[in-house]
Design a protein around this motif. Sequence first.
Motif, short mmCIF file in Angstrom:
data_model
loop_
_atom_site.label_atom_id
_atom_site.label_comp_id
_atom_site.label_asym_id
_atom_site.label_seq_id
_atom_site.Cartn_x
_atom_site.Cartn_y
_atom_site.Cartn_z
N ALA A 311 35.54 47.46 48.16
CA ALA A 311 36.79 46.70 48.25
C ALA A 311 37.38 46.53 46.86
O ALA A 311 36.65 46.52 45.87
CB ALA A 311 36.56 45.33 48.89
N VAL A 313 39.38 43.77 45.13
CA VAL A 313 39.82 42.38 45.32
C VAL A 313 40.86 42.06 44.26
O VAL A 313 40.59 42.20 43.06
CB VAL A 313 38.63 41.42 45.20
CG1 VAL A 313 39.09 39.99 45.46
CG2 VAL A 313 37.53 41.82 46.16
N ASN A 315 43.44 40.05 41.78
CA ASN A 315 43.38 38.83 40.99
C ASN A 315 44.41 37.88 41.56
O ASN A 315 45.60 38.00 41.29
CB ASN A 315 43.67 39.15 39.52
CG ASN A 315 43.43 37.96 38.63
OD1 ASN A 315 42.75 37.01 39.03
ND2 ASN A 315 43.95 38.02 37.42
N ILE B 46 42.64 37.66 48.62
CA ILE B 46 41.20 37.91 48.51
C ILE B 46 40.59 38.05 49.90
O ILE B 46 39.75 38.93 50.14
CB ILE B 46 40.53 36.76 47.72
CG1 ILE B 46 41.10 36.73 46.31
CG2 ILE B 46 39.03 36.94 47.69
CD1 ILE B 46 40.53 35.62 45.46
N LEU B 83 33.55 35.31 45.66
CA LEU B 83 33.60 36.31 46.72
C LEU B 83 32.66 35.95 47.86
O LEU B 83 32.98 36.17 49.04
CB LEU B 83 33.26 37.69 46.16
CG LEU B 83 34.30 38.28 45.20
CD1 LEU B 83 33.95 39.72 44.88
CD2 LEU B 83 35.69 38.21 45.78
N VAL B 203 32.01 43.90 40.36
CA VAL B 203 32.42 44.32 39.01
C VAL B 203 33.78 43.73 38.72
O VAL B 203 34.70 43.87 39.52
CB VAL B 203 32.49 45.86 38.93
CG1 VAL B 203 33.15 46.29 37.62
CG2 VAL B 203 31.10 46.46 39.05
N HIS B 205 37.19 43.67 37.08
CA HIS B 205 38.14 44.66 36.56
C HIS B 205 38.51 44.34 35.10
O HIS B 205 38.87 43.22 34.76
CB HIS B 205 39.40 44.62 37.44
CG HIS B 205 40.50 45.52 36.96
ND1 HIS B 205 41.60 45.06 36.29
CD2 HIS B 205 40.65 46.86 37.06
CE1 HIS B 205 42.40 46.07 36.01
NE2 HIS B 205 41.84 47.17 36.47
N LEU B 229 32.18 46.16 44.60
CA LEU B 229 33.44 45.46 44.85
C LEU B 229 34.12 45.26 43.51
O LEU B 229 33.55 44.65 42.60
CB LEU B 229 33.21 44.09 45.50
CG LEU B 229 32.85 44.08 46.97
CD1 LEU B 229 31.34 44.04 47.13
CD2 LEU B 229 33.47 42.88 47.65
N LEU B 230 35.28 45.79 43.38
CA LEU B 230 36.03 45.63 42.13
C LEU B 230 36.84 44.34 42.24
O LEU B 230 37.76 44.25 43.05
CB LEU B 230 36.94 46.84 41.90
CG LEU B 230 37.57 46.95 40.52
CD1 LEU B 230 36.50 46.99 39.44
CD2 LEU B 230 38.44 48.19 40.44
N ASN B 231 36.47 43.38 41.42
CA ASN B 231 37.04 42.05 41.56
C ASN B 231 38.11 41.78 40.51
O ASN B 231 38.07 42.31 39.41
CB ASN B 231 35.92 41.01 41.41
CG ASN B 231 36.37 39.63 41.83
OD1 ASN B 231 37.30 39.49 42.62
ND2 ASN B 231 35.72 38.60 41.30
N ARG B 232 39.04 40.94 40.91
CA ARG B 232 40.12 40.48 40.03
C ARG B 232 40.92 41.63 39.43
O ARG B 232 41.22 41.65 38.24
CB ARG B 232 39.58 39.58 38.93
CG ARG B 232 38.89 38.33 39.47
CD ARG B 232 38.55 37.36 38.41
NE ARG B 232 39.76 36.75 37.86
CZ ARG B 232 39.73 35.78 36.95
NH1 ARG B 232 38.57 35.32 36.52
NH2 ARG B 232 40.84 35.27 36.50
N THR B 233 41.20 42.58 40.30
CA THR B 233 41.97 43.73 39.81
C THR B 233 43.43 43.32 39.60
O THR B 233 43.99 42.55 40.37
CB THR B 233 41.94 44.90 40.80
OG1 THR B 233 42.43 44.44 42.05
CG2 THR B 233 40.55 45.45 40.95
#
Lengths: 341, 248
Positions: A311, A313, A315, B46, B83, B203, B205, B229-233
């Motif tokens: 996924a 997610v 910001n 989210i 998350l 992870v 971003h 999971l790529l977070n806060r992209t």
Amino acid sequence: MTRLAIIRFVETFFRRWYLFLLPFALLCALGLATVASQDREFRSTAMLSSSTDTLLSNLAGGDTGSAWESPAQSTSRRINEFLRTDRFVETVVESAAIDATVAGLPTIEDVRGAVYASAEGETLVRVAAVTADGPSSAQLVASTIDVYVQTISEASSAESVAAEEFFTDLAAQYAVDLEAGRRAIDQYLRDNPVNDEEARPLAQQIEIERLRDIAEQAEASYGAALNNIQDARLSVARTIADAEQRLQLIDSPSLPIEPEGSRRGDILMVGMFAAVGLVLALFAAGVTSFNDRTVRHPKEIGAWFGADLLATVPNAAPRLWPTRIEPVSSTPVEEGELVAG
Amino acid sequence: MSRRDRKSPPSRTRRSTTGRMPRRRRRLEADEALATGQDWTSPDAIASALRYFVGRVELNNATGLPSRLGFTSALRGEGVTTLCVVLSEVIARDSERTVCLVDLNWYSTGGHEDGAGLTGVLNGDIDLNSAVSRTSVDRLSYVASGAASDAQAHSFVRSSKLAVVLDELAARFDHLVLDLPAVSGTSDTLALARLCDSVALVVRHGVTTEHQIQTALDELRGAVVLGVLLNRTTSKIPRPLRALAEVR
């Protein structure tokens, strides 16, 4: 990978665009400052027609061209050659009567660098001058043309002038001889007066005849000398006319009002600075992008690690978060409630 | 260890005295709200991303969403807890299944410092029922980690008691969402990963480096790693260019 690298580069650039564009902005400002501090130059040009079709061109010699050089090329070359001589340049400056300080030409070398001639086709010659003052440029061009024509004319008519001077001296001598002969006759007649000319003795008649022959001879020589002087003067006039015919002024020296090529040159200058700034900005962004080893694009997960991207997610912006949190007391879960539903 | 690695997470108990909270603290409020049973709502963006995550995992696995799903990261502060909270809520709200969020991260304790939570259970001070808190979200329960020293945490992780507690919770709930510590923070993560059916690596971003992610994946090699999971992209590329680059 190339596409990912490009995306990383673009992302890096826009993340700190204000930093990366700083060198661009600085160099643009530097370019503008350079343009603003540049001396303004005024260019004046005049167009000459140089041809060989004149009656006395052979007598005058000079810029007749050759098989490998057109009349225009020959004339422009000769003007530029004359401009290398101090005497010619000094004569031009003196004739132009320009203010060296105003024109921004304090030395002969400056004047030499400010004036030039170039061929425009077969017969046209452009003479131009670039100075810091418009009228000075025009005066310099006009003076250069005048002095050149004068120099060429003088060079072409030098023989005729020498002949004129020679015959002038000779005529003066003949005039003296003629005067002396006449005086000798008069003196002899006064010394030997007779009432009746027919009664004059034969010896006196012979002497008088001899004196008259001398005077007539001196008169003939004097007259011939005068004729030669007139011929020499005619030759000079013809030579000058020929030179002027071969070098006709088509366009008079222009009087520049606006500084030369200000718009285009300025834009080009600022553009060059801007281009260098842009290259620096892109280089900085490239280096930063290369050194940044963090994940910047979802596809890098698969490309770099071979792992599945589950996924992406975002910001979440602050407005997406709850703005109001209701206080509710924690309630322990009763036994029996913890059964899977 | 880099400066970023050594950076400790901000306290989750601090609140701003002003009406407006900083973004990071506001984000942490979500964890605290869930922990204390306060009412809150997951951010839509989210939640949508995590719905995609659930669908993706269910599609890839024949058995559907794993019963014990652990979340960890290479570094601290990558958003694992957030998350886990949002995912738990998404599963509980969207399906008829019960979910229990279990905080196994003793290394960033906050809120429950009174020996309650999982620490209390493992120490025998309280029973499991007392450790499980009901939340304002239906079918979603929460087990806090409780306060524990590093030595205690090490022993908890490697004790059979923890496995028993998790087995008991797994028997009671359809899904356990396990909030694991960062891989670089402690070796206990590897032991905890063994207690999960599957693990996902979070992870952040633009923060976690390629080397750190690779190291974390290498260390988790023994566990079943679902993916990343790529977070806060976020993207600073202008929209027209973004469309050209196909950056989501």
